[in-house]
Design an enzyme around this catalytic site. Structure first.
Site, mmCIF file in Angstrom:
data_model
loop_
_atom_site.group_PDB
_atom_site.id
_atom_site.type_symbol
_atom_site.label_atom_id
_atom_site.label_comp_id
_atom_site.label_asym_id
_atom_site.label_seq_id
_atom_site.Cartn_x
_atom_site.Cartn_y
_atom_site.Cartn_z
ATOM 1 C CB THR A 68 -39.386 -61.973 -69.239
ATOM 2 O OG1 THR A 68 -40.450 -62.738 -69.587
ATOM 3 C CG2 THR A 68 -39.663 -60.637 -68.616
ATOM 4 C CG ASP A 127 -44.120 -64.426 -69.714
ATOM 5 O OD1 ASP A 127 -44.393 -64.832 -70.502
ATOM 6 O OD2 ASP A 127 -43.790 -65.000 -68.582
HETATM 7 P P1 ATP Z 1 -38.391 -65.464 -65.836
HETATM 8 O O1 ATP Z 1 -39.549 -64.236 -66.263
HETATM 9 O O2 ATP Z 1 -37.888 -66.369 -67.059
HETATM 10 O O3 ATP Z 1 -39.303 -66.372 -64.840
HETATM 11 P P2 ATP Z 1 -37.015 -64.809 -63.297
HETATM 12 O O4 ATP Z 1 -35.614 -64.011 -63.627
HETATM 13 O O5 ATP Z 1 -38.186 -64.181 -62.797
HETATM 14 O O6 ATP Z 1 -37.161 -64.895 -65.156
HETATM 15 P P3 ATP Z 1 -36.666 -66.995 -61.833
HETATM 16 O O7 ATP Z 1 -36.612 -68.392 -62.027
HETATM 17 O O8 ATP Z 1 -37.838 -66.582 -60.886
HETATM 18 O O9 ATP Z 1 -36.610 -66.471 -63.134
HETATM 19 O O10 ATP Z 1 -35.278 -66.354 -61.086
HETATM 20 C C1 ATP Z 1 -34.168 -66.721 -61.687
HETATM 21 C C2 ATP Z 1 -33.155 -67.128 -60.412
HETATM 22 O O11 ATP Z 1 -32.866 -65.619 -59.547
HETATM 23 C C3 ATP Z 1 -33.412 -68.063 -59.442
HETATM 24 O O12 ATP Z 1 -33.024 -69.300 -60.012
HETATM 25 C C4 ATP Z 1 -32.446 -67.675 -58.310
HETATM 26 O O13 ATP Z 1 -31.356 -68.185 -58.583
HETATM 27 C C5 ATP Z 1 -32.733 -66.227 -58.171
HETATM 28 N N1 ATP Z 1 -33.807 -65.624 -57.421
HETATM 29 C C6 ATP Z 1 -34.975 -65.753 -57.652
HETATM 30 N N2 ATP Z 1 -35.633 -65.228 -56.526
HETATM 31 C C7 ATP Z 1 -34.555 -65.010 -55.541
HETATM 32 C C8 ATP Z 1 -34.803 -64.548 -54.027
HETATM 33 N N3 ATP Z 1 -35.983 -64.262 -53.637
HETATM 34 N N4 ATP Z 1 -33.520 -64.215 -53.592
HETATM 35 C C9 ATP Z 1 -32.215 -64.387 -54.215
HETATM 36 N N5 ATP Z 1 -32.473 -65.064 -55.378
HETATM 37 C C10 ATP Z 1 -33.549 -65.280 -55.952
#
Ligand code: ATP
Length: 324
Positions: A127, A129
């Site tokens: 990421t 960030d």
């Molecule tokens: P970024 O730093 O870009 O936000 P991220 O991996 O944190 O990356 P998110 O959109 O929060 O991005 O999560 C990506 C995907 O992970 C979601 O669209 C969903 O499919 C899955 N996900 C997120 N939270 C959960 C959860 N609590 N349980 C199961 N799957 C999840």
């Protein structure tokens, strides 16, 4: 029982270096006689079977390419037990023993749930960030910093010529790492981040006045997305100084471009480590770099960890922009 086949996916926001991680995972897997499948569009691909074969040659030339060849997407359905069950069934049907997912905290929550359902899982942090607590460094951060710094250097040339004030909004809804690094790198006059409250007079106006008193007539103010609205900041500066600040929102350009050497090498190291983790039969793990060494953590513990903006880094940014 030794594993035979693994799947890779990229999820959440993209980050430069994801492709280098994919290449590393594929090459490390084949080196260990594992087959590799690519799951497309994040967890959506696991739910609806959008899966491709990844050969050693299919990942040739990927280290320097931005974006992700597997595409990335959010997948709200994966947040539900039904979504996880569908993904588990896809893994069973396709003979996938383990999943490596490249993304952020949300992606790791998904891996935690999938691991519960019986699939081996390992996360790789990516990421721009750089706000994942279990690692000092996430893939993509260095490239994003360099992209933003390069753009601001160019802006400075024109701001200097026209004696203007530039408000530059950089990415970071909840995290000021990018703003602080870039602010230090370009010598910004003020840096506003979501983690630290600020006093407009002291932290913006005073700095502009001090810079002006030293004979300068152009100013660079960096605002992280989550620290406030660049339009409001510009309006307040105009009201108090009479200047007409120009606003630049760097936006998605910060996520693109060829990854830097740091991101290519970090992604390659982390990808290989993730494959080693699955081969050892470990599950619910996430790779991280702490104190310079590559490690892996339990995802539950990793999600509990806290790592805000480093005080010393913020202090350096504040002192260097003080100009008195
Ligand atoms: P970024 O730093 O870009 O936000 P991220 O991996 O944190 O990356 P998110 O959109 O929060 O991005 O999560 C990506 C995907 O992970 C979601 O669209 C969903 O499919 C899955 N996900 C997120 N939270 C959960 C959860 N609590 N349980 C199961 N799957 C999840």
């Amino acid at each position: 029982m030794p594993i035979k086949r693994i799947g890779i996916l990229t999820s959440g926001g993209d980050a430069p270096g994801m492709n280098a991680a994919i290449r590393s995972i594929v090459r490390s897997a084949y080196y260990n006689n594992l087959e590799v499948l690519g799951i497309r569009r994040g967890y959506n691909g696991l739910i609806n079977g959008d899966i491709i074969q990844l050969s050693q040659s299919s990942v040739g030339g990927l280290t320097g390419r931005g974006g992700t060849i597997l595409y990335t997407a959010r997948c709200p359905e994966f947040n539900s037990p039904e979504g996880i069950a569908k993904a588990r069934d896809t893994c069973k049907y396709r003979g996938i023993d383990g999943i490596v997912a490249i993304g952020g905290d949300g992606t790791f929550r998904g891996l935690r749930d999938l691991s519960h359902a019986g699939v081996l899982t390992c996360g790789v942090p990516a990421t721009i960030d750089n706000d994942i607590a279990c690692t000092n460094y996430s893939i993509g951060f260095d490239t994003a910093c360099n992209t933003a710094a390069d753009a601001i250097d160019k802006l400075r040339d024109t701001m200097q010529s026209h004696e203007r004030c530039s408000i530059v909004e950089v990415m970071g809804h909840r995290s000021g790492h990018l703003a602080v690094y870039v602010g230090i790198a370009v010598g910004a006059n003020a840096i506003l981040v979501p983690e630290r409250p600020y006093d407009f007079r002291q932290d913006v106006l005073e700095k502009i006045y001090c810079t002006r008193n030293r004979g300068h007539s152009h100013f660079i103010i960096i605002v992280a997305e989550g620290a406030g609205n660049a339009i409001d900041v510009a309006a307040q500066i105009k009201e108090h100084t009479g200047m007409e600040p120009r606003i630049t929102v760097l936006g998605h350009i910060q996520r693109g471009g060829a990854p830097t050497v740091r991101d290519r090498v970090t992604a390659s190291r982390m990808g290989k480590h993730a494959v080693d983790v699955l081969i050892e039969g470990k599950t619910n793990r996430v790779v991280g770099i702490l104190d310079g060494s590559l490690q892996d953590f339990d995802i539950y513990e990793a999600l509990e960890m806290k790592r805000g903006l480093q005080d010393s880094m913020y202090e350096t940014a504040v002192i260097l922009s003080r100009s008195v």
